[in-house]
Design an enzyme around this catalytic site. Structure first.
Site, short mmCIF file in Angstrom:
data_model
loop_
_atom_site.label_atom_id
_atom_site.label_comp_id
_atom_site.label_asym_id
_atom_site.label_seq_id
_atom_site.Cartn_x
_atom_site.Cartn_y
_atom_site.Cartn_z
N GLY A 239 -52.16 6.53 16.82
CA GLY A 239 -50.84 5.06 16.74
C GLY A 239 -50.94 4.09 16.88
O GLY A 239 -52.28 3.81 16.25
N SER A 240 -50.82 3.49 17.56
CA SER A 240 -50.53 1.71 16.46
C SER A 240 -51.66 0.70 17.54
O SER A 240 -52.04 0.17 16.91
CB SER A 240 -49.37 1.07 18.09
OG SER A 240 -48.11 1.71 17.39
N VAL A 241 -52.82 1.77 18.77
CA VAL A 241 -53.48 0.83 18.36
C VAL A 241 -54.50 1.01 17.02
O VAL A 241 -55.08 0.18 17.07
CB VAL A 241 -55.30 1.50 19.41
CG1 VAL A 241 -54.59 1.42 20.92
CG2 VAL A 241 -54.74 3.51 19.25
N LYS B 88 -53.70 -0.09 14.52
CA LYS B 88 -52.85 -1.53 13.63
C LYS B 88 -53.71 -1.87 13.71
O LYS B 88 -53.90 -3.17 12.75
CB LYS B 88 -50.87 -1.91 14.71
CG LYS B 88 -49.12 -0.52 14.35
CD LYS B 88 -48.99 -1.05 15.29
CE LYS B 88 -47.45 -0.43 15.24
NZ LYS B 88 -47.15 -0.23 15.90
#
Length: 481
Positions: free
Chosen positions: A220-222, A224
């Protein structure tokens, strides 16, 4: 009559040849396999007579052997006084096999390693029994307990990993659910121990699985942070922008929304720095599309994705960035979705690489090994694993990640520590069930001592609310000294 005797003699000779060939095959080619076969009664008894060396964490022997008399022989029972706390990293020594450090350092622990040859020779001369080496691990008990307590508080399966970013030493590696090694290693209750192992092996919750090292999840967003690193390494700055609508129309159909309603910057293109601070989906997906699959994969691999055979010395599952994608899938990888998969250890390595000025150090669990005279025979030397990003990019990423915990709109403010600057990134990963919740971080941001990754399986909330407080407690435990 003579012809019949000759035929019988030839037949008997053929049987002798077959017998000799069979014996040669067994002794020459199958000896090791038969010796190590768990059903080999002699091997079973030999293992019970092994005075294995202890495994030490901090000042505590977390695994050691105690002798007891069994008839006319002395046998040894492996003890695990800390119970469930270190079960996955220390592992178990059973009469039918080993796991964890008990497996990877088996020959040192049982005394057969060549590096113990001189010590063993002296024991022979003095009539002493061969003893195994002492294995000292890198785990910090304070960090390990904080990881355990944090995951217990949220009441979900998951894992937490903490690293010393400057060396790669593993300070914590906890996986939930866990198990008690004493239940599966009893010598006097061998049948019950074997039955318990089988029960744990078949349990739906998979308590024997080391989720920290041996399971991969959508990050997920980690992830990014990796996307931002790719952008910065390819000419972008923290102030570079991408369109950040409320919903992104994907190139091959379908849409990708933000986790919150509305666009990320009031409808205007959003900066890379602000997109990390608030965890904007649409702008980061656009960054992946702009960079392209090759540059995205190259950056992921520089952090450790796609590299097989990592052993620390326990084996680690391979983290993956996918190949051969269309535009819609590529966009989703920019926010750690589609087929991006990572272990909690891998995401801790991402945080540690940024913390260490762009250099990812090879993780390791064993600090040193000593013989019976406490002489050091093995000491792990820190070694660089990869060059992830330039020092300038690492500094830019650090400032962006500090805004996650301290910025007015930061998505990870619950990971902040009063008086200490924390660099972090939240993650909420879509999967078949409720969302997985992530947080990666390091502190102090200007002189990092610890880097952390926390995963809460199917928490259904956000990384900022569920995972960040756990990471905070682990960092506080170490930084408190």
């Amino acid at each position: 009559m003579n012809q019949s005797i000759r035929r019988l003699s030839a037949f008997v000779m053929a049987l002798f040849v077959v017998l000799l060939l069979n014996v040669t095959w067994i002794q020459g080619f199958q000896a090791e396999e038969l010796r190590e076969n768990p059903h080999n009664t002699r091997r079973y008894l030999d293992r019970l007579r092994e005075p294995r060396g202890p495994i030490v964490i901090g000042e505590t022997r977390v695994a050691f052997s105690t002798p007891f008399e069994a008839g006319n022989t002395v046998q040894y029972q492996r003890e695990y006084p800390e119970g469930t706390l270190y079960a996955h990293v220390v592992g178990t020594f059973r009469t039918t096999g080993e796991s964890g450090i008990e497996a990877s350092e088996n020959e040192l622990l049982n005394g057969t390693d060549d590096r113990l040859a001189v010590r063993n020779f002296i024991d022979i001369l003095t009539g002493e029994q061969r003893t195994g080496a002492t294995v000292e691990m890198t785990i910090d008990p304070r960090a390990q307990r904080a990881a355990r307590d944090g995951l217990a508080q949220v009441g979900r399966n998951g894992a937490a990993v903490a690293l010393d970013p400057s060396t790669g030493a593993v300070l914590a590696a906890y996986s939930a659910p866990t198990f008690d090694p004493a239940e599966v290693t009893s010598v006097t209750e061998a049948e019950a121990a074997a039955a318990r192992w089988e029960e744990l092996s078949e349990a739906e919750s998979q308590p024997l699985l080391n989720r920290a090292f041996n399971e991969t999840y959508p990050p997920g967003s980690v992830f990014k942070v990796v996307t931002a690193a790719a952008a910065l390494e390819n000419g972008a700055t923290p102030e570079s922008t991408q369109p950040a609508p409320a919903v992104l129309d994907l190139p091959q159909g379908g849409t990708l929304p933000n986790a919150f309603s509305g666009p990320c910057n009031g409808g205007s293109p959003d900066t890379l720095a602000h997109s990390i601070e608030i965890s904007c989906n649409t702008s980061m997906a656009n960054w992946a599309l702009t960079l392209g699959e090759d540059k995205m994969r190259e950056q992921a691999e520089r952090f450790g994705f796609g590299r097989e055979g990592l052993e620390i010395p326990s084996p680690v599952a391979e983290s993956v960035y996918p190949e051969g994608m269309g535009g819609s899938s590529l966009a989703q990888t920019g926010i750690g979705q589609f087929d991006v998969r990572a272990t909690p250890l891998q995401m801790a390595m991402v945080a540690a690489g940024v913390a260490n000025g762009g250099d990812v150090m090879k993780p390791y669990l064993v600090d040193r090994v000593t013989d019976a005279d406490l002489e050091t025979i093995v000491r792990t030397a820190p070694r660089k694993y990869s060059d992830a990003v330039s020092s300038r990019t690492a500094e830019q990423l650090t400032r962006m990640m500090v805004a996650v915990t301290e910025g007015a709109e930061g998505s990870g403010r619950s990971g902040a520590i009063p008086g200490i600057e924390v660099a972090g990134k939240t993650g909420t990963a879509e999967n078949a069930g409720p969302t997985h919740n992530w947080f990666i971080s390091f502190a102090p941001a200007d002189d990092p001592e610890i880097a952390v990754a926390v995963l809460v399986e199917n928490g259904g909330g956000s990384g900022g609310t569920l995972a960040a407080p756990i990471a905070k407690s682990i960092m506080e435990a170490v930084l408190a000294g």
